[in-house]
Every structure is written in C-alpha cells, then in structure tokens.
Design an enzyme around this catalytic site. Structure first.
Site, short mmCIF file in Angstrom:
data_model
loop_
_atom_site.label_atom_id
_atom_site.label_comp_id
_atom_site.label_asym_id
_atom_site.label_seq_id
_atom_site.Cartn_x
_atom_site.Cartn_y
_atom_site.Cartn_z
CE LYS A 111 84.74 -12.52 31.22
NZ LYS A 111 83.65 -12.00 32.06
CE1 TYR B 234 83.74 -15.10 28.73
CE2 TYR B 234 85.83 -16.30 28.49
CZ TYR B 234 84.83 -15.74 29.30
OH TYR B 234 84.94 -15.82 30.67
CB SER C 223 88.70 -14.97 32.11
OG SER C 223 89.17 -16.20 31.64
P1 NAD Z 1 77.31 -18.47 34.66
O1 NAD Z 1 76.82 -18.50 33.24
O2 NAD Z 1 76.93 -19.59 35.55
O3 NAD Z 1 76.87 -17.09 35.35
C1 NAD Z 1 76.70 -15.90 34.63
C2 NAD Z 1 75.31 -15.39 34.97
O4 NAD Z 1 75.08 -14.15 34.30
C3 NAD Z 1 74.20 -16.33 34.55
O5 NAD Z 1 73.36 -16.58 35.66
C4 NAD Z 1 73.45 -15.58 33.45
O6 NAD Z 1 72.07 -15.89 33.44
C5 NAD Z 1 73.74 -14.14 33.84
N1 NAD Z 1 73.70 -13.18 32.72
C6 NAD Z 1 74.33 -13.27 31.53
N2 NAD Z 1 74.08 -12.19 30.79
C7 NAD Z 1 73.27 -11.38 31.53
C8 NAD Z 1 72.68 -10.11 31.31
N3 NAD Z 1 72.83 -9.45 30.17
N4 NAD Z 1 71.92 -9.58 32.30
C9 NAD Z 1 71.74 -10.22 33.47
N5 NAD Z 1 72.27 -11.44 33.73
C10 NAD Z 1 73.04 -12.01 32.77
O7 NAD Z 1 78.88 -18.30 34.60
P2 NAD Z 1 79.97 -18.38 35.76
O8 NAD Z 1 80.83 -19.55 35.49
O9 NAD Z 1 79.34 -18.23 37.08
O10 NAD Z 1 80.83 -17.08 35.40
C11 NAD Z 1 80.62 -15.83 36.03
C12 NAD Z 1 81.56 -14.81 35.41
O11 NAD Z 1 82.90 -15.26 35.58
C13 NAD Z 1 81.36 -14.60 33.92
O12 NAD Z 1 81.55 -13.23 33.62
C14 NAD Z 1 82.47 -15.42 33.30
O13 NAD Z 1 82.87 -14.92 32.04
C15 NAD Z 1 83.57 -15.26 34.34
N6 NAD Z 1 84.55 -16.36 34.31
C16 NAD Z 1 84.10 -17.65 34.42
C17 NAD Z 1 85.02 -18.69 34.37
C18 NAD Z 1 84.55 -20.14 34.44
O14 NAD Z 1 85.28 -21.01 33.99
N7 NAD Z 1 83.39 -20.45 35.01
C19 NAD Z 1 86.38 -18.42 34.22
C20 NAD Z 1 86.80 -17.09 34.13
C21 NAD Z 1 85.86 -16.06 34.18
#
Ligand code: NAD
Ligand code: UDP
Length: 348
Positions: free
Chosen positions: A157, A153, A129
């Site tokens: 990362k 958080y 991120s």
């Molecule tokens: P999201 O919460 O919609 O998706 C993450 C998924 O991981 C969820 O479906 C959750 O149920 C699953 N999950 C969490 N812990 C788990 C575990 N221990 N075992 C199995 N499944 C698990 O989030 P997103 O927005 O789709 O983000 C996806 C990734 O991208 C994340 O790692 C997040 O940190 C990263 N990210 C997101 C953003 C944003 O703004 N959306 C920005 C930068 C990075």
C-alpha cells in the site's frame, strides 16, 4: 448514458458494494476481477439490487497482470476513470509469501497505470489502508501522520501510494485520490451482498459472523492487556455502504475537472470501538452468544487506531451515516442469510 468507470476487484467485498452505488449514481461500471478471492455471483447480485440500472454493469474476468487483456479492454471501451480495489489483503499470508504480494499488488497496479496512461485515462481512486499508519503514536490519525508499514501487505500500500505520487509529479494530467480505509464491516442491508472471505477469516467481523453461524466454535480475543478502556484493541469500524458512497464522492471530485494531483483522504467514522464492545454489539444484533477465548496479543497489531475525518468531510463533502449497531445488524443479516457466503444454498 453516464460516464464509464472501470472497477478493478469489483467482484470483491468493497468492490461489489461500490459497483452498486456507482450504477445507482448513474455511472456505467466495467468490472475487472480474476475472481481469486471472490465470486461472480456478487456482481450478479449487485446488478439485481440495482434494478433497471443493473444493465449498466459489465463483468470481465481479467487478471491485472495480463497487460494484453487490459489493453484490449481499454481499446474497446471509453473509460473515464478507474476505481482500483484489486489486490491481495491477508496480512499473515503476505508475511509468508511476500513475492506473491509484490507481484500481484504492485506489478498489477503498475500494469494498470501504464495501460491507463497509454489510453489517456488519467483519473484514479486507489484503495489504500489505515495500515499505512503502522502503530500510530498519536490518534486520531490525520492524513499527515507518519507512515510506517508493519508487513509486506502494508508495504504494497505504501509503495503504491508513492508510485501514484511520482506519477502525478511526472505529468500534471494525472489526478489520483488515495483513500485510506479504516475497518470496513457490515453488508448491504438487503443481505444479498457481503463479505465472504476464503478460508479462515483474519478479520474480527467475518470471524464473529462465522462463530454466530456455528462455522467456528469461538472467537479468539487477541490481547486483553492493552492500555484501553477494557484491555482489548481499538479500531475505527466503518459500514461498507458508507465506504462505498465515499468512493462516489471521491470520483465526483476527480471528474470535477480541476487538476488535483495526488490527494489522500481517510475514510472512517472517527470513533474507536474495542473488540469486547464489538462482540457485545454483535451479540445484541444477532441474539447469539459468542464464545470467547482470551489470548495474547497478535504479533504486529496496533493498540488503538482511529481516523481524523475532518479532511474527507470538508473536501469530499462526505460523512459516514451508520454506527456500530447498523454495522452489526447488516453483518448478521448477510451472515444468517448466507452462512456459507456465496456458496450457500439458494435463498429464494
Ligand atoms: P476482496 O478480496 O474482497 O476484493 C479484492 C478483489 O480483487 C477480489 O475480488 C480479488 O479476486 C480481486 N483481485 C485480486 N488480485 C487481482 C488481480 N491481480 N487481478 C484482478 N483481480 C484481482 O477485498 P476487499 O476487502 O474488497 O478489499 C478491496 C481493496 O481494499 C483491497 O485493495 C484491500 O487491500 C483494500 N482494503 C481493504 C480493507 C478491508 O479490511 N477489507 C481495509 C483497507 C484496505
Ligand atoms: N481481533 C481479535 N480476534 C480475531 C480477529 C481480530 O481479537 O479473530 C482483534 C484484533 O486484535 C484487533 C481488532 O480485532 O484489535 C481488529 O482486527 P482486524 O484484523 O479486523 O483489523 P486490523 O487489526 O487489521 O485493523
């Protein structure tokens, strides 16, 4: 049959869009998710959108901390590469429950990497991120900019990035691409899949969506006294479909065969948009008036963050296609068709 890619967190917001792009590109997607922050409906809808290729999506409800279940999955399926989205992502919650974040995000990742290693699967794309740039002293952020975590958080990362670097140094067979996302927004243009956060949204776009569908009364604007064009914070918003396509480019680079080690790429548009500009674009796209409450700065927020996209353009041959207008159009299309997310009454 195309190569099989494991997608952790594939039921989530970015994961479900990427699963769709993967099978459209001819891959087979094995989705692993504990559904902690998502719904299996997202995976079913991605399959529906993929048409014939939808049969190439396979779902397993597994927690990454359950190493035995992961091991069984790798033993029964020939997995070529992994795209690793699974993780918790709420900054505020991570400050209150750091151990939960270290356990879920870091232990979950270490388990995954160890099971991959044991089964000889050594190609990974990881969701990092822009939060790793902290409060950037200079913008645009390049992949070489100094790194700093502002909360637990962000620290998960940063730690996972370091773990990946150590792993690649220890064994040249590993190829890992760290993708640093800027601010993913928007939804698939069909309005069938989109962002459906549990509880009160932390991020700007889902909050805007909820105000527009009258789930929330007003948007609180955090900070109007920044040294920016209109005093509000600036971010680099990127359409989730562009972001998902970026993963396919990264995967193709991994599968090229060349020894890559650990590489990092920003995925953004390279353009900064203020909170008030985003509100105006969303009002235009939705035809709804967004009530605003002007408030003080949110603790830990950076003023201006946007990406240098030169490296991804050059080495991944990828560039975002959509602008703010399409991001707001598609976010609104998803929100008005699914005002309560995946729990909304059936639209058909
Ligand atoms: P999201 O919460 O919609 O998706 C993450 C998924 O991981 C969820 O479906 C959750 O149920 C699953 N999950 C969490 N812990 C788990 C575990 N221990 N075992 C199995 N499944 C698990 O989030 P997103 O927005 O789709 O983000 C996806 C990734 O991208 C994340 O790692 C997040 O940190 C990263 N990210 C997101 C953003 C944003 O703004 N959306 C920005 C930068 C990075
Ligand atoms: N923001 C806001 N009100 C909200 C949520 C966010 O004013 O309810 C602002 C926030 O201060 C930042 C921008 O919108 O300037 C993007 O915030 P978001 O949480 O979506 O992303 P991040 O700060 O993590 O980049």
């Amino acid at each position: 049959m195309g190569k099989t890619v494991l997608v952790t967190g594939g039921a989530g917001y970015i994961g479900s869009h990427t699963v769709l792009e993967l099978v459209k590109a001819g891959f087979k997607a094995v989705v692993v998710d504990n559904l902690d922050n998502s719904s299996e409906v997202a995976v079913k809808r991605a399959a529906e959108l993929a048409g014939d290729s939808g049969k190439n999506i396979d779902f397993h409800k597994i927690d990454l901390r359950d190493k035995e279940a992961l091991d069984k999955l790798f033993a029964s399926t020939a997995i070529e590469a992994v795209i690793h989205f699974a993780g918790l992502k709420a900054v505020g919650e991570s400050v209150k429950k750091p151990l939960l974040y270290y356990d879920n995000n870091i232990i979950g990742t270490v388990n995954l990497l160890d099971v991959m290693r044991a089964h000889g699967c050594k190609k990974l794309v990881f969701s990092s991120s822009a939060t790793v740039y902290g409060w950037p002293k200079e913008v645009p952020c390049t992949e070489e900019s100094p790194l700093f975590a502002m909360n637990p958080y962000g620290r998960t990362k940063l730690f996972i990035e370091e773990i990946c670097r150590d792993l690649c140094l220890s064994d040249p067979e590993w190829s890992i691409i760290l993708l640093r996302y800027f601010n993913p927004v928007g939804a698939h243009p069909s309005g069938l899949i989109g962002e459906d956060p549990r509880g009160i949204p932390n991020n700007l776009m889902p909050f805007l969506q909820q105000v527009a569908v009258e789930r929330m009364p007003a948007l609180t604007v955090f900070g109007t006294d920044y040294s920016t064009k209109d005093g509000t914070g600036i971010r680099d918003y990127i359409h989730v479909v562009d972001l998902s396509v970026g993963h396919i480019s990264a995967l193709q680079k991994l599968l090229d065969g060349s020894e890559l080690g650990c590489e990092v790429y920003n995925l953004g548009t390279g353009k900064g948009t203020s909170v008030l500009e985003m509100v105006a674009a969303f009002e235009k796209a939705s035809g709804k008036k967004i009530h605003l409450v002007l408030a003080g700065r949110r603790p830990g927020d950076a003023e201006t963050v946007y990406a240098s996209i030169a490296k991804a353009e050059k080495e991944l041959n990828w560039r975002a296609q959509f602008g703010i207008e399409e991001m707001c159009r598609d976010s609104w299309n998803w929100a008005c068709k699914n005002p309560w997310g995946y729990e909304s009454p059936d639209q058909s």
